[in-house]
Design an enzyme around this catalytic site. Structure first.
Site, PDB file in Angstrom:
ATOM      1  CG  ASP A 169      -1.980   1.053   1.240  1.00 61.00           C
ATOM      2  OD1 ASP A 169      -2.959   0.984   0.466  1.00 61.00           O
ATOM      3  OD2 ASP A 169      -1.808   1.987   2.028  1.00 61.00           O
ATOM      4  CE1 TYR A 221      -7.777   5.665  -0.437  1.00 59.86           C
ATOM      5  CE2 TYR A 221      -8.968   5.203  -2.472  1.00 59.86           C
ATOM      6  CZ  TYR A 221      -7.837   5.070  -1.691  1.00 59.86           C
ATOM      7  OH  TYR A 221      -6.772   4.352  -2.155  1.00 59.86           O
ATOM      8  CE1 TYR A 268      -4.369   7.498   0.476  1.00 57.81           C
ATOM      9  CE2 TYR A 268      -3.935   7.825   2.815  1.00 57.81           C
ATOM     10  CZ  TYR A 268      -4.225   6.989   1.754  1.00 57.81           C
ATOM     11  OH  TYR A 268      -4.361   5.638   1.965  1.00 57.81           O
ATOM     12  CG  HIS A 295      -5.775  -3.029  -0.034  1.00 52.20           C
ATOM     13  ND1 HIS A 295      -5.034  -2.592  -1.121  1.00 52.20           N
ATOM     14  CD2 HIS A 295      -5.353  -2.278   1.030  1.00 52.20           C
ATOM     15  CE1 HIS A 295      -4.218  -1.624  -0.737  1.00 52.20           C
ATOM     16  NE2 HIS A 295      -4.396  -1.416   0.566  1.00 52.20           N
TER      17      HIS A 295
END
Length: 299
Positions: free
Chosen positions: A86, A135, A214, A278
């Protein structure tokens, strides 16, 4: 920086993602230690028991890769095997770009390496492709961590870990009010104790640190201009589940199957695991353990 470590021998550095911690690698660490390796897994900056600087700009890939290089220096390690999942995969790709001299080989999970596109910023592309409810777009909003904090942390983490819907996650503006997942039933690969460990750390720290990763997508794009079109030149095994949301992003399967991925990562092996979502290293620990061991044993 909080660092978990076990075993003696050649070093393997494990880099976690979101919403995870060093603990995501619990199975891999014990396995690699039993096979004669030194397993090292930090909580990344802003996660768990590692410091969380207040400034968003302190979470750029230069900072995060720098943290890991300094960790290797402090442990007296010249080169390591690298394993990332990830966000840990994204950081690992950047580490291979910036400091390939420190990496023997990489096992990357979930997120492919895509070369920097000089024509479009990441957030512009995300918004155009997925919309403002996507998201990653929602995480850009200052104060979104407060919206997240209104929801029970354990239920929220359970909803993330147990999600098997490969479609791109969308978060409404009134996320806390609309969050109403069914009661969860834990699968065999995630215990109540596991879930409570993750939840206890996120209750203590909140989500601001992780969200700042992010929020640095466009900053990272600006900082990495010198590496536009650069290839990954260390040996890589990439593993992804066919139910992983990242595998279903537009163009990713074609990029992998059509040779684009291999072109940018010449020393690439790809494994697609069927029926796996995931959080692949937690869901299928034994298979992932052997994939890691079999690959790094070549080097």
């Amino acid at each position: 920086m909080h660092v978990a470590e076990i075993g003696e021998g050649p070093a393997v550095l494990f880099v976690h993602g979101f919403p995870e911690l060093w603990y995501t690698w619990r199975h891999q660490m014990l396995f690699m230690a039993s096979k004669g390796y030194r397993a090292i897994a930090p909580d990344l900056r802003g996660f768990g028991d590692t410091d969380a600087p207040p400034s968003t700009a302190s979470y750029s890939v230069f900072h995060i890769v720098g943290d890991l290089v300094c960790l290797l220096d402090s442990l007296g390690l010249d080169k390591v095997y690298l394993v990332g999942h990830d966000w840990g995969a994204i950081i690992s790709w950047y580490m291979c770009l910036f400091r390939p001299d420190r990496i023997k080989a990489l096992v990357s999970m979930s997120v492919v390496y895509t070369p920097r596109n000089p024509l479009v910023k990441p957030m512009d592309l995300f918004r155009k492709t997925f919309g403002d409810d996507f998201y990653i777009c929602r995480f850009q909003e200052i104060g979104w961590e407060e919206e997240f904090a209104k929801v029970d942390t354990k239920r929220q983490l359970a909803a993330s870990f147990l999600n098997r819907n490969p479609n791109a996650p969308k978060l409404p503006k009134d996320y806390a009010k609309s969050f109403n997942p069914p009661p969860y039933t834990l699968p065999s690969w995630l215990t109540e104790e596991d879930l409570e460990y993750f939840a206890s750390k996120y209750r203590a720290t909140g989500f601001r640190g992780p969200f700042n990763y992010y929020r640095c997508f466009d900053l990272n794009w600006e900082l990495s201009g010198a590496w536009t079109e650069s290839k990954i030149l260390v040996p890589v095994k990439f593993i992804v589940g066919d139910l992983d949301l990242t595998y279903s992003f537009p163009g990713i399967k074609e990029y992998i199957d059509g040779g684009g991925f291999k072109k940018m990562v010449p020393g690439l092996e790809v494994v697609v695991m069927e029926g796996v979502a995931h959080f692949i290293n937690q869901e299928k620990p034994q298979e992932i353990n052997h994939h890691i061991l079999d690959f790094i044993n070549k080097f």
